[in-house]
Design an enzyme around this catalytic site. Structure first.
Site, PDB file in Angstrom:
ATOM      1  N   HIS A 307       0.851  -1.189   0.000  1.00  0.00           N
ATOM      2  CA  HIS A 307       0.000   0.000   0.000  1.00  0.00           C
ATOM      3  C   HIS A 307       0.885   1.235   0.000  1.00  0.00           C
ATOM      4  CE1 HIS A 307      -3.149   2.813   1.188  1.00  0.00           C
ATOM      5  NE2 HIS A 307      -3.979   1.903   0.723  1.00  0.00           N
ATOM      6  N   ASP A 364      -7.812  -5.698   0.244  1.00  0.00           N
ATOM      7  CA  ASP A 364      -8.294  -6.544  -0.842  1.00  0.00           C
ATOM      8  C   ASP A 364      -7.781  -7.977  -0.825  1.00  0.00           C
ATOM      9  OD1 ASP A 364      -9.966  -4.771  -2.061  1.00  0.00           O
ATOM     10  OD2 ASP A 364      -8.359  -3.803  -3.180  1.00  0.00           O
TER      11      ASP A 364
HETATM   12  N1  ACO Z   1       4.159  -7.645  -4.551  1.00  0.00           N
HETATM   13  C1  ACO Z   1       5.490  -7.625  -4.748  1.00  0.00           C
HETATM   14  N2  ACO Z   1       6.267  -6.543  -4.668  1.00  0.00           N
HETATM   15  C2  ACO Z   1       5.653  -5.381  -4.385  1.00  0.00           C
HETATM   16  C3  ACO Z   1       4.273  -5.308  -4.154  1.00  0.00           C
HETATM   17  C4  ACO Z   1       3.511  -6.491  -4.252  1.00  0.00           C
HETATM   18  N3  ACO Z   1       2.203  -6.492  -4.055  1.00  0.00           N
HETATM   19  N4  ACO Z   1       3.934  -4.028  -3.883  1.00  0.00           N
HETATM   20  C5  ACO Z   1       5.076  -3.335  -3.930  1.00  0.00           C
HETATM   21  N5  ACO Z   1       6.113  -4.138  -4.239  1.00  0.00           N
HETATM   22  C6  ACO Z   1       7.529  -3.765  -4.314  1.00  0.00           C
HETATM   23  C7  ACO Z   1       7.842  -3.049  -5.633  1.00  0.00           C
HETATM   24  O1  ACO Z   1       8.236  -3.952  -6.635  1.00  0.00           O
HETATM   25  C8  ACO Z   1       8.947  -2.118  -5.192  1.00  0.00           C
HETATM   26  O2  ACO Z   1      10.124  -2.891  -5.090  1.00  0.00           O
HETATM   27  P1  ACO Z   1      11.572  -2.216  -5.424  1.00  0.00           P
HETATM   28  O3  ACO Z   1      11.814  -1.229  -4.343  1.00  0.00           O
HETATM   29  O4  ACO Z   1      12.517  -3.383  -5.431  1.00  0.00           O
HETATM   30  O5  ACO Z   1      11.431  -1.583  -6.789  1.00  0.00           O
HETATM   31  C9  ACO Z   1       8.555  -1.708  -3.768  1.00  0.00           C
HETATM   32  O6  ACO Z   1       7.771  -2.816  -3.283  1.00  0.00           O
HETATM   33  C10 ACO Z   1       7.729  -0.434  -3.701  1.00  0.00           C
HETATM   34  O7  ACO Z   1       6.593  -0.595  -4.542  1.00  0.00           O
HETATM   35  P2  ACO Z   1       5.925   0.560  -5.365  1.00  0.00           P
HETATM   36  O8  ACO Z   1       5.168  -0.016  -6.499  1.00  0.00           O
HETATM   37  O9  ACO Z   1       6.951   1.619  -5.661  1.00  0.00           O
HETATM   38  O10 ACO Z   1       4.937   1.162  -4.256  1.00  0.00           O
HETATM   39  P3  ACO Z   1       3.713   2.094  -4.531  1.00  0.00           P
HETATM   40  O11 ACO Z   1       3.439   2.801  -3.271  1.00  0.00           O
HETATM   41  O12 ACO Z   1       3.934   2.911  -5.755  1.00  0.00           O
HETATM   42  O13 ACO Z   1       2.530   1.069  -4.878  1.00  0.00           O
HETATM   43  C11 ACO Z   1       0.725  -0.458  -4.641  1.00  0.00           C
HETATM   44  C12 ACO Z   1       1.527   0.680  -3.990  1.00  0.00           C
HETATM   45  C13 ACO Z   1       0.279  -0.022  -6.058  1.00  0.00           C
HETATM   46  C14 ACO Z   1      -0.515  -0.723  -3.808  1.00  0.00           C
HETATM   47  C15 ACO Z   1       1.623  -1.715  -4.727  1.00  0.00           C
HETATM   48  O14 ACO Z   1       1.981  -2.147  -3.422  1.00  0.00           O
HETATM   49  C16 ACO Z   1       0.942  -2.864  -5.482  1.00  0.00           C
HETATM   50  O15 ACO Z   1       1.032  -2.921  -6.714  1.00  0.00           O
HETATM   51  N6  ACO Z   1       0.248  -3.800  -4.759  1.00  0.00           N
HETATM   52  C17 ACO Z   1      -0.467  -4.879  -5.414  1.00  0.00           C
HETATM   53  C18 ACO Z   1      -1.809  -4.378  -5.922  1.00  0.00           C
HETATM   54  C19 ACO Z   1      -2.773  -4.107  -4.786  1.00  0.00           C
HETATM   55  O16 ACO Z   1      -2.988  -4.944  -3.910  1.00  0.00           O
HETATM   56  N7  ACO Z   1      -3.421  -2.935  -4.863  1.00  0.00           N
HETATM   57  C20 ACO Z   1      -4.446  -2.550  -3.888  1.00  0.00           C
HETATM   58  C21 ACO Z   1      -3.976  -1.416  -3.011  1.00  0.00           C
HETATM   59  S1  ACO Z   1      -5.175  -1.049  -1.790  1.00  0.00           S
HETATM   60  C22 ACO Z   1      -6.413  -0.305  -2.620  1.00  0.00           C
HETATM   61  O17 ACO Z   1      -6.255   0.389  -3.592  1.00  0.00           O
HETATM   62  C23 ACO Z   1      -7.746  -0.575  -2.164  1.00  0.00           C
END
Ligand code: ACO
Length: 429
Positions: A307, A364
């Protein structure tokens, strides 16, 4: 709000004082609104990682502590004691309703749940397998054309649109569920209570009757409460930016529904269940799947994990997991998938990759299992999220419209294209 001048920025040897914007709790802000005119510089913050786009008094999140409060009330207390319409009133009007106010809202929403025959024809015009988020977004925008008396920024219009949106999007979403099962669209009763009526329209037989399981009713009400608002998330920010052009509330929320549909946002509930199924079909163990996620080679993410704001357990996720435990035990949902999800969570929470990046289950991760157990197909999960988020979107639109400082949302850019060139005729390219 008190202002102080105690942030300083030095550009080309000249130091400027930047005003601070104080919060009641949480992060204060440094205002950079005059930076461009003072220095010719813009601030750069892709993804708005550190940009406060407005002041708001609706919802507070502390992502490090896993705290979520609506209008100051902890989500756990609301989940335990409240109902979705009561929470809707709270978010929209700022205070918990009295018994009379809640009864009046219940009655008003029930009276407005019927939809114009043109909206039914609109829904019927889409292919039966159309994704319901696309249909919902279109139908929400179309509502403004059928109810023009509720379109406008006057107090009366906004009040009417608030009730219309709560009521009619519930009917539209219930109709979308009904279309999956091939049933005819039945009429709302005009005197039901919100969640019961939603379930009756979604699930009853052709005679319109339904015995509602109290466990399902309570679980659905609770899931709607948990989704009701989440401050400046992607879809709410979309609602605000569209509304900032003075587009009407239906158009703004329709755009928010489009933003919610993405798998990185609300679409994650559908994507998480798809992920559980893919793991089963691939024959991978959960350990092998987690290894692929960490490897990043296939671009797989652990859906329902991570998140932007929460860097600890999402408090909504914790409540959902508890409810999933109770409901699945009682209704006999997909236990094998629930066990797999718990195993995935356990492995991820003890793995360095997830610990280092502070990735925890979000709201979720477990909701899809619950919706499935209630009888909703996977495509309906994100529309159910939209149903829950409706009062939050409405509250933010109203707050923005009432704020005299609201300006049209219009970010800047760092231009990296060609500087300037002359048009080349076709035969010289
Ligand atoms: N699985 C694996 N790795 C992840 C995940 C995940 N679910 N989420 C983040 N990471 C990793 C990224 O690859 C990144 O790694 P790095 O530093 O090696 O490049 C690091 O964690 C940071 O991730 P970002 O994508 O930069 O974080 P951001 O804050 O931009 O994204 C998000 C947040 C979109 C929610 C992300 O965690 C994600 O894609 N999660 C999966 C989708 C999800 O569950 N979305 C629902 C969110 S809650 C809602 O909207 C109701």
């Amino acid at each position: 709000m008190t202002r102080a001048v105690d942030a300083r920025l030095t550009v080309d040897g000249t130091t400027r004082e930047l005003p601070l914007e104080r919060s009641t709790v949480g992060n204060d802000g440094v205002s950079v609104a005059t930076l461009l005119s003072d220095t010719g510089l813009v601030t750069v913050d892709p993804g708005f990682m550190n940009t406060a786009s407005c002041e708001s008094s609706i919802t507070y999140i502390d992502g490090d502590q896993g705290i979520l409060r609506y209008r100051g009330y902890p989500i756990e207390q609301l989940a335990q004691n409240s109902t979705f319409l009561e929470v809707s009133y709270l978010l929209i009007h700022g205070e918990l309703p009295t018994a009379d106010q809640l009864t009046a809202l219940n009655e008003r929403v029930a009276r407005h749940m019927h939809v114009h025959s043109g909206i039914k024809a609109f829904l019927e015009a889409f292919p039966r397998d159309a994704h319901p988020m696309a249909v919902l977004s279109g139908a929400t925008s179309a509502l403004s054309t059928f109810y023009p008396e509720s379109v406008g920024r006057g107090e009366h219009e906004i009040e009417l649109a608030t009730v219309q949106l709560l009521a009619k999007t519930a009917t539209v979403i219930a109709y979308l569920q009904r279309r999956f099962t091939g049933g005819d669209l039945i009429e709302p009763s005009r005197d039901g209570t919100y969640v019961d009526e939603f379930m009756r329209i979604a699930f009853s037989g052709t005679d319109g009757s339904l015995d509602i399981d109290p466990t399902i009713r309570r679980a659905l009400d609770l899931l709607l409460i948990l989704h009701a608002d989440h401050e400046q998330n992607c879809s709410t920010s979309t609602v605000r930016i569209v509304g900032s052009s003075q587009a009407n509330i239906y158009a703004s929320i329709s755009a928010g529904i489009g933003a919610l549909s993405g798998p990185l946002h609300g679409g994650a509930n559908e994507a998480a269940l798809g992920m559980f199924d893919n793991i089963k079909e691939s024959g991978d163990t959960v350990e092998q799947f987690v290894a692929k996620v960490k490897d990043k080679a296939e671009g797989a993410r652990l859906m329902g994990f991570g998140h932007r704001v929460y860097k600890s357990y999402d408090p909504r996720g914790a409540v959902v997991k508890d409810v999933a435990n109770t409901v699945l035990a009682e209704l006999g949902g997909n236990d094998e998938t629930f066990q797999m999800a718990q195993r995935l969570e356990e492995i991820a929470l003890s793995d360095e990759y997830f610990i280092e990046r502070k990735l925890y289950p979000n709201v979720d991760f477990y909701t899809g299992l619950l919706y499935s157990a209630m009888g909703f197909p996977r495509q309906m999960f994100t529309p159910l999220f939209a149903l829950g988020r409706m009062p939050g979107w409405i509250a933010h639109y109203r707050e923005m419209m009432e704020d005299p400082r609201t300006k049209i949302g219009r970010p800047r850019q760092i231009y990296t294209g060609e500087v300037a060139r002359d048009y080349a005729p076709m035969d010289q390219r």
